[in-house]
Design an enzyme around this catalytic site. Structure first.
Site: not given
Ligand code: ADP
Ligand code: ADP
Ligand code: ZN
Length: 216
Positions: A13, A88, A127, A161, A172
């Site tokens: 995203k 969400r 990431r 992160r 998550r």
């Protein structure tokens, strides 16, 4: 152009949002980024959100709805925006619908990025982002052209992160399937949902997303 990017953690995203920003000059409204900024600044919202985010759970609807409503009131959202990571929950989706009509803003489309679960784990665990301009990278799939130097701003400070670890990702993902995936049916029923195969090259996916944007 007013759109929502929908998809599980690591679907791409943020990556696609940045490409849309470059082409259409509309702001990316990432609730994850906004919440991380609140945590970094030690605001009241940040204090409430930190432990919840570290555990991989969803921050309360009230907090997130308020942040988005405030952000949508800023001038740069008048001509369009990309909602990345919001809504969400069904409650957030309903709140957004009310918010947009009260503000005289509409919604053009909802784009879902469809990605295999195994790929999400790979994407999230590799990431990292530029600490200076926020450009996103990946250890395997998206390395800077020159090692250790950000393609976009030339700086050499990168960050990862805290919640991008295998254990938190499981929580998550569970939150996504329990709370967020019903939004696919919700927006399909409204006639707003467009789905894109999110398993290819970043640029091919962008072309597919852009075809949708050009058609609305
Ligand atoms: P999201 O915002 O949905 O959580 P990101 O855009 O941050 O996802 O992407 C997660 C990670 O996967 C990043 O490291 C990014 O560079 C990488 N990535 C994004 N799109 C692709 C893709 N199509 N193929 C491989 N890796 C990708
Ligand atoms: P990802 O890119 O992996 O999908 P985000 O950066 O969007 O993750 O979100 C990181 C965390 O911030 C989430 O795990 C959640 O704790 C919180 N968060 C972000 N957006 C929302 C939202 N709309 N509602 C509730 N919590 C949110
Ligand atoms: Zn940078």
């Amino acid at each position: 152009m007013k759109l929502i990017l929908l998809g599980p953690p690591g679907a791409g995203k943020g990556t696609q949002a940045k490409l849309i920003v470059d082409k259409y000059s509309i702001p990316q409204l990432s609730t994850g980024d906004m919440l991380r900024e609140a945590v970094a600044n030690g605001t009241e919202v940040g204090k409430k959100a930190k432990a919840v985010m570290d555990a991989g759970n969803l921050v309360s609807d009230d907090i997130v709805n308020a942040i988005v409503s405030e952000r949508l009131d800023q001038d740069d959202c008048k001509n369009g925006f990309i909602l990345d990571g919001f809504p969400r929950t069904l409650e957030q989706a309903e709140a957004l619908s009310v918010m947009l009509s009260e503000k005289g803003l509409g919604l053009d489309t909802v784009v879902e990025l469809k990605v295999d679960d195994e790929a999400l784990v790979e994407r999230v665990s590799g990431r990292y982002t530029c600490g200076s301009c926020g450009e996103g990278y990946h250890d395997t799939f998206k390395k800077p052209a020159s090692e250790g130097v950000c393609d976009r701003c030339g700086k050499s400070e990168f960050k990862r992160r805290q919640d991008d670890n295998a254990e938190t990702l499981r929580t998550r993902l569970m939150a996504y399937y329990k709370e967020t995936s019903p939004l696919l049916g919700y927006y399909f029923a409204k006639g707003d949902l467009k789905s894109v195969d999110g398993m290819g090259d970043i640029s091919d996916i962008f072309n597919a997303v852009d075809d949708i944007l050009k058609s609305v």
